[in-house]
Scaffold this active site. Sequence first.
Site, mmCIF file in Angstrom:
data_model
loop_
_atom_site.group_PDB
_atom_site.id
_atom_site.type_symbol
_atom_site.label_atom_id
_atom_site.label_comp_id
_atom_site.label_asym_id
_atom_site.label_seq_id
_atom_site.Cartn_x
_atom_site.Cartn_y
_atom_site.Cartn_z
ATOM 1 N N CYS A 266 0.856 -1.201 0.000
ATOM 2 C CA CYS A 266 0.000 0.000 0.000
ATOM 3 C C CYS A 266 0.891 1.250 0.000
ATOM 4 C CB CYS A 266 -0.915 -0.017 1.217
ATOM 5 S SG CYS A 266 -1.779 -1.592 1.401
ATOM 6 N N CYS B 10 -10.735 0.065 18.914
ATOM 7 C CA CYS B 10 -10.425 -0.541 17.609
ATOM 8 C C CYS B 10 -8.981 -1.024 17.591
ATOM 9 C CB CYS B 10 -10.568 0.474 16.489
ATOM 10 S SG CYS B 10 -12.163 1.239 16.416
#
Length: 372
Positions: free
Chosen positions: A85, A125
């Site tokens: 990425c 998270c």
Amino acid sequence: MQLSSMSDLNMSQAIQSPELSSQSPSLNSNVRHNWNLKEVEALFAMPFNDLMFKAQTVHRESFNPNEVQVSTLLSIKTGACPEDCKYCSQSARNKTDLEKESLLAVEKVLEAAQRAKEMGSTRFCMGAAWRNPKERDMPYVLDMVKSVKALGMETCMTLGMLSGDQADQLNDAGLDYYNHNLDTSPEHYNQIITTRTYQDRLDTLSNVRGAGMKVCSGGIVGLGEKSVDRSSLLIQLANLSPQPESVPINMLVKVEGTPLADVDDLESFDFIRCIAVARIMMPKSHVRLSAGRTAMNEQMQAMCFLAGANSIFYGCKLLTAENPETNQDIALFEKLGINTETVAGDTELSDKIIKTAIVDQQNSDLFYNAVA
Ligand code: SAM
Ligand code: DTB
Ligand code: SF4
């Protein structure tokens, strides 16, 4: 207005319409899944004030406009990721200064979750720099989910691609949300990532949904994409059926050593437009003003809330990048009369946080005193 009475007012506003923010996207017949490029481009092309008014009108049909959901992030496994990425500090192919870390022990994760809870966060998270979790990792991450759940917090994970079986295991452990972003349009995708396909991402989202978890999926803007790519990304997200419950819109955090370190900045109004169009297309989803807030002043963030953003990451770190200090966020919310679940839930904690935040805020670079 006294700080305490401002907080009381905000809390009563929050309590008036709790049913609005708990609606699921899939339950509403006004949610469309057949958006096409021409109409989405027309939304982006609207005069700014008209677009903001439309987005705010749509927002008020489903949400309390003065309420923002807050989640705290923790990187449970940092760096040395095999994926390519081009925006990411954690890809092994990018020459960044990042210190890599192996999978954190469950106790460390639990300590961080406890701290997040104490500072008022309601969702935790956990993110890992993986292409996908290996079978040997699963017992640890399942333990993390169960332990954080036991604190009474909502749980979210982002671990890369998931098989159907892994999604089932996470769901059975009690994971509430799984984050997996589409990142950009299908057309721009190959400029950004080549080691997994767009279809791989859609397959993971389908496994998450199939297992019964809530979907958190969005993308990044400011990657050097064209305006049409932002429309195309939002079409992909909005045409998922059901739409994701949570839609993070990340502004690229430019990281030295990544191929995108020197990409041109996205014009602020184009970012705000993107939030507004996401709100209109996904009227029942939480739209998260996600990475990149340290590069935004208070006024820009306020415009994003006006455009329909109603969720943020809260806590001074994202995964590896900086995020605004919590006291800056609390002070901004106080100025805007915005409630968080944090503030609404605990008067004593809320007043303490707000008082500290107001003092600290006066020394902040982001502070803009319009009357000075
Ligand atoms: N490795 C997993 C994956 O890619 O699915 C999970 C973690 S990954 C860091 C989660 C998301 O963070 C990415 O999909 C991307 O949208 C976002 N992200 C990562 N680096 C970013 C950056 N520099 N700026 C903005 N968003 C970023
Ligand atoms: C999302 O859309 N943004 C978060 C979360 N999902 C996992 C991650 C942002 C990462 C920003 C760059 C960093 O911290 O390395
Ligand atoms: Fe790895 Fe996720 Fe970063 Fe891509 S975004 S390099 S998969 S950590």
